[in-house]
Design an enzyme around this catalytic site. Structure first.
Site, short mmCIF file in Angstrom:
data_model
loop_
_atom_site.label_atom_id
_atom_site.label_comp_id
_atom_site.label_asym_id
_atom_site.label_seq_id
_atom_site.Cartn_x
_atom_site.Cartn_y
_atom_site.Cartn_z
N PRO A 109 0.77 -1.25 0.00
CA PRO A 109 0.00 0.00 0.00
C PRO A 109 0.80 1.30 0.00
CG PRO A 109 0.00 -0.95 2.18
CD PRO A 109 0.73 -1.92 1.29
N CYS A 110 1.49 1.56 -1.11
CA CYS A 110 2.24 2.81 -1.21
C CYS A 110 1.29 4.01 -1.21
CB CYS A 110 3.15 2.80 -2.43
SG CYS A 110 2.32 2.47 -3.98
N HIS A 111 0.00 3.78 -1.50
CA HIS A 111 -0.97 4.88 -1.47
C HIS A 111 -1.17 5.43 -0.06
CE1 HIS A 111 -3.43 1.27 -0.73
NE2 HIS A 111 -4.23 2.07 -0.04
#
Length: 161
Positions: free
Chosen positions: A120-122
């Site tokens: 989850p780089c978001h």
């Protein structure tokens, strides 16, 4: 020779392409990819179902085997991304607190992540609370963060920028 497989799902934020071999998922990407010669396998089908459940708000943690190409440093950054809890965000400054001089390298590794959403780089935002860089587009990042907050029932339901 390795076999390669793909599944494509329609999501609220565009087509998602899942690329894998017999054992590992190598990429989950928003980009249009030529997959004419690829078929689904058990793994890509399972991952597609997990993403469908994620978008329905029924799944928060993915459990499929991931193997993406990257340096040891990038692998470490991606493992740290997975540790960011669903529905929460962190800043690049907090994310890099153990390596403050490496903040740019960490941001670059974050940008090279090819496993959208599940790694989850978001969930990494600017220190000022603003959305910064997302390979899939900032509108997708905003949608994902809002979706997770609503499902997790944490904080505000609309992000303020």
């Amino acid at each position: 020779m390795e076999n390669h497989y793909a599944s494509v799902i329609e999501s609220p934020i565009g087509k998602l392409t899942i690329l894998a071999d017999d054992e590992f998922v190598h990429a989950v990407i928003f980009t249009e990819t030529d997959i004419r010669d690829l078929t689904e396998n058990e793994l890509t089908s399972k991952v597609a179902l997990q993403f469908e459940d994620y978008f329905k708000g029924k799944l928060k943690d993915f459990d499929f085997p991931i193997k993406q190409k990257g340096t040891d440093f990038q692998q470490q950054v991606w493992q740290n991304l997975i540790a960011i809890p669903y529905g929460e965000t962190t800043s690049y400054a907090k994310f890099s607190k153990h390596h403050p001089l490496a903040i740019r390298a960490i941001a670059a590794a974050n940008g090279k992540n090819n496993i959208a959403i599940a790694v989850p780089c978001h969930r990494v935002i600017g220190s000022n609370g603003k959305l910064v860089g997302y390979a899939g587009g900032l509108w997708r990042k905003q949608w994902l963060l809002q979706h997770e907050r609503e499902v997790a029932q944490k904080g505000q339901t609309t992000l303020k920028f």
